[in-house]
Design a protein around this motif. Structure first.
Motif, mmCIF file in Angstrom:
data_model
loop_
_atom_site.group_PDB
_atom_site.id
_atom_site.type_symbol
_atom_site.label_atom_id
_atom_site.label_comp_id
_atom_site.label_asym_id
_atom_site.label_seq_id
_atom_site.Cartn_x
_atom_site.Cartn_y
_atom_site.Cartn_z
ATOM 1 N N GLN A 1 0.841 -1.169 0.000
ATOM 2 C CA GLN A 1 0.000 0.000 0.000
ATOM 3 C C GLN A 1 0.895 1.244 0.000
ATOM 4 O O GLN A 1 1.981 1.266 0.549
ATOM 5 N N GLN B 1 -6.146 10.647 -6.277
ATOM 6 C CA GLN B 1 -7.547 10.433 -6.635
ATOM 7 C C GLN B 1 -8.280 9.783 -5.462
ATOM 8 O O GLN B 1 -7.675 9.068 -4.662
ATOM 9 N N TYR C 1 -11.671 7.311 -4.589
ATOM 10 C CA TYR C 1 -12.633 6.374 -5.158
ATOM 11 C C TYR C 1 -13.580 5.900 -4.064
ATOM 12 O O TYR C 1 -13.218 5.842 -2.883
ATOM 13 N N GLN D 1 -16.227 2.613 -3.011
ATOM 14 C CA GLN D 1 -16.535 1.219 -3.292
ATOM 15 C C GLN D 1 -17.692 0.780 -2.409
ATOM 16 O O GLN D 1 -17.618 0.879 -1.187
ATOM 17 N N GLY E 1 -17.802 -4.263 -1.603
ATOM 18 C CA GLY E 1 -16.877 -5.136 -2.310
ATOM 19 C C GLY E 1 -17.109 -5.226 -3.802
ATOM 20 O O GLY E 1 -16.707 -6.203 -4.433
ATOM 21 N N GLY F 1 -17.111 -2.893 -7.721
ATOM 22 C CA GLY F 1 -16.141 -2.059 -8.416
ATOM 23 C C GLY F 1 -16.009 -0.680 -7.800
ATOM 24 O O GLY F 1 -16.876 -0.227 -7.055
ATOM 25 N N LEU F 2 -14.902 -0.034 -8.096
ATOM 26 C CA LEU F 2 -14.640 1.299 -7.563
ATOM 27 C C LEU F 2 -15.188 2.366 -8.507
ATOM 28 O O LEU F 2 -15.153 2.216 -9.729
ATOM 29 N N HIS G 1 -14.783 6.365 -9.525
ATOM 30 C CA HIS G 1 -13.908 7.528 -9.425
ATOM 31 C C HIS G 1 -14.709 8.740 -8.961
ATOM 32 O O HIS G 1 -15.754 9.073 -9.526
ATOM 33 N N LEU H 1 -10.246 13.950 -8.697
ATOM 34 C CA LEU H 1 -8.794 13.902 -8.898
ATOM 35 C C LEU H 1 -8.223 15.279 -8.620
ATOM 36 O O LEU H 1 -8.792 16.297 -9.043
ATOM 37 N N PHE I 1 -11.426 5.154 -0.804
ATOM 38 C CA PHE I 1 -9.994 4.912 -0.962
ATOM 39 C C PHE I 1 -9.331 6.109 -1.635
ATOM 40 O O PHE I 1 -9.871 6.658 -2.603
ATOM 41 N N LEU J 1 -1.986 3.081 -10.218
ATOM 42 C CA LEU J 1 -2.567 3.669 -9.020
ATOM 43 C C LEU J 1 -2.137 2.847 -7.821
ATOM 44 O O LEU J 1 -2.194 1.618 -7.839
ATOM 45 N N PHE K 1 -3.106 2.372 -3.966
ATOM 46 C CA PHE K 1 -4.231 2.660 -3.097
ATOM 47 C C PHE K 1 -3.838 2.634 -1.628
ATOM 48 O O PHE K 1 -2.923 1.926 -1.205
ATOM 49 N N GLY K 2 -4.602 3.412 -0.855
ATOM 50 C CA GLY K 2 -4.498 3.352 0.589
ATOM 51 C C GLY K 2 -5.350 2.216 1.118
ATOM 52 O O GLY K 2 -5.905 1.413 0.358
ATOM 53 N N THR K 3 -5.445 2.156 2.421
ATOM 54 C CA THR K 3 -6.129 1.042 3.088
ATOM 55 C C THR K 3 -7.629 1.247 3.188
ATOM 56 O O THR K 3 -8.358 0.313 3.494
ATOM 57 N N TYR L 1 -6.048 -5.082 -11.061
ATOM 58 C CA TYR L 1 -5.752 -4.928 -9.647
ATOM 59 C C TYR L 1 -6.272 -6.149 -8.893
ATOM 60 O O TYR L 1 -7.283 -6.739 -9.264
ATOM 61 N N LEU M 1 -9.979 -6.772 -10.070
ATOM 62 C CA LEU M 1 -10.611 -5.614 -10.692
ATOM 63 C C LEU M 1 -9.870 -5.218 -11.956
ATOM 64 O O LEU M 1 -8.641 -5.184 -11.990
ATOM 65 N N PHE N 1 -13.535 1.496 -13.351
ATOM 66 C CA PHE N 1 -13.415 0.126 -12.866
ATOM 67 C C PHE N 1 -14.631 -0.709 -13.228
ATOM 68 O O PHE N 1 -15.766 -0.221 -13.236
ATOM 69 N N GLY N 2 -14.371 -1.993 -13.481
ATOM 70 C CA GLY N 2 -15.436 -2.953 -13.657
ATOM 71 C C GLY N 2 -15.911 -3.466 -12.300
ATOM 72 O O GLY N 2 -15.341 -3.122 -11.268
ATOM 73 N N PRO N 3 -16.941 -4.319 -12.285
ATOM 74 C CA PRO N 3 -17.502 -4.822 -11.028
ATOM 75 C C PRO N 3 -16.630 -5.871 -10.349
ATOM 76 O O PRO N 3 -16.858 -6.199 -9.179
#
Lengths: 114, 114
Positions: free
Chosen positions: A2, A33, A35, A37, A40, A42-43, A45, A48, A88, A102, A104-106, B35, B90, B105-107
């Motif tokens: 991470q 950026q 995001y 979710q 569980g 998809g993310l 956006h 940015l 995120f 990208l 990502f953070g936690t 990802y 992802l 992102f996709g699902p």
């Protein structure tokens, strides 16, 4: 690995309140950026901010960036139950090595209660 | 305008087997990134494809490989599956000249290795 951490890990607020999430990162960036979710999946956006910007707004979202402290914050104003999700931050180091990735953070789990 | 699609949605495999996951980018996008997201963690970058070539790779073993086709769709292959490969995979697409616009992102594909 991470890029950094987000704070808090979990946040529970009432509908109508503001939610603030913080993100720290470790290396130099081209942009940062945020995001969202849901459960569980998809993310999505959200926003940015470039490394030469300090603040950016989009609807109920406000993002700040402090490159000297390697940190960012996301403010969601007048939160709604539909804002319940994991958030995120992700850093983009730019075209190093010919590509953008990208990091990502936690994540922060936000729960908005009626 | 179709967004990013991934198949299958869920997959259960046995240790040692091989798996192929598929992704179709958002219409008009030419760059695909993959990802891996373990439960409770942020997504981790596997690799990115542009013009059918791997542009950048994250810290993943050679068991993870990919491919991009002339229509910009992509596959992720994982050989010799381990229990630790269980995760949400992802796919994200973007435009090479608009990397500052974020990624779509996709699902995701939920892979369970038993």
């Amino acid at each position: 690995s991470q890029q950094g951490e987000e704070d808090p890990q979990a946040l529970s607020i009432q509908e109508g309140e503001n939610a603030t999430m913080n993100c720290s990162y470790k290396t130099s960036i081209n942009n940062l950026q945020w995001y969202r979710q849901n459960s569980g999946r998809g993310l999505v956006h959200l926003i940015l901010i470039r490394s030469n910007e300090r603040e950016k707004h989009s609807g109920r979202l406000r993002v700040t960036l402090d490159t000297s402290k390697k940190s960012s914050s996301l403010l969601i104003t007048a939160s709604r139950a539909a804002d319940t999700a994991s958030y995120f931050c992700a850093t983009d180091g730019g075209l190093t090595g010919g590509g953008n990735k990208l990091t990502f953070g936690t994540g922060t789990q936000l729960k908005v209660e009626l | 305008d179709a967004g990013v699609t991934q198949s299958p949605t869920h997959l259960i495999k046995t240790r040692g087997q091989q798996v192929t996951l598929r992704c179709s980018p958002k219409s008009g996008h030419d760059t695909v990134s993959w990802y891996q997201q373990a439960l409770g963690q942020g997504p981790q970058f596997i690799f990115q494809y542009y013009e059918e070539e791997e542009r950048q790779r994250g810290n993943f073993p050679d068991r993870f490989s990919g491919h991009q086709f002339p229509n910009y769709s992509s596959e992720l292959n994982v050989n010799a599956l381990l229990l630790g490969d269980s995760a949400l995979y992802l796919c994200a697409s973007s435009l090479v000249w608009r990397q500052d616009a974020g990624q779509y992102f996709g699902p995701g594909t939920r892979l369970t290795v038993t």
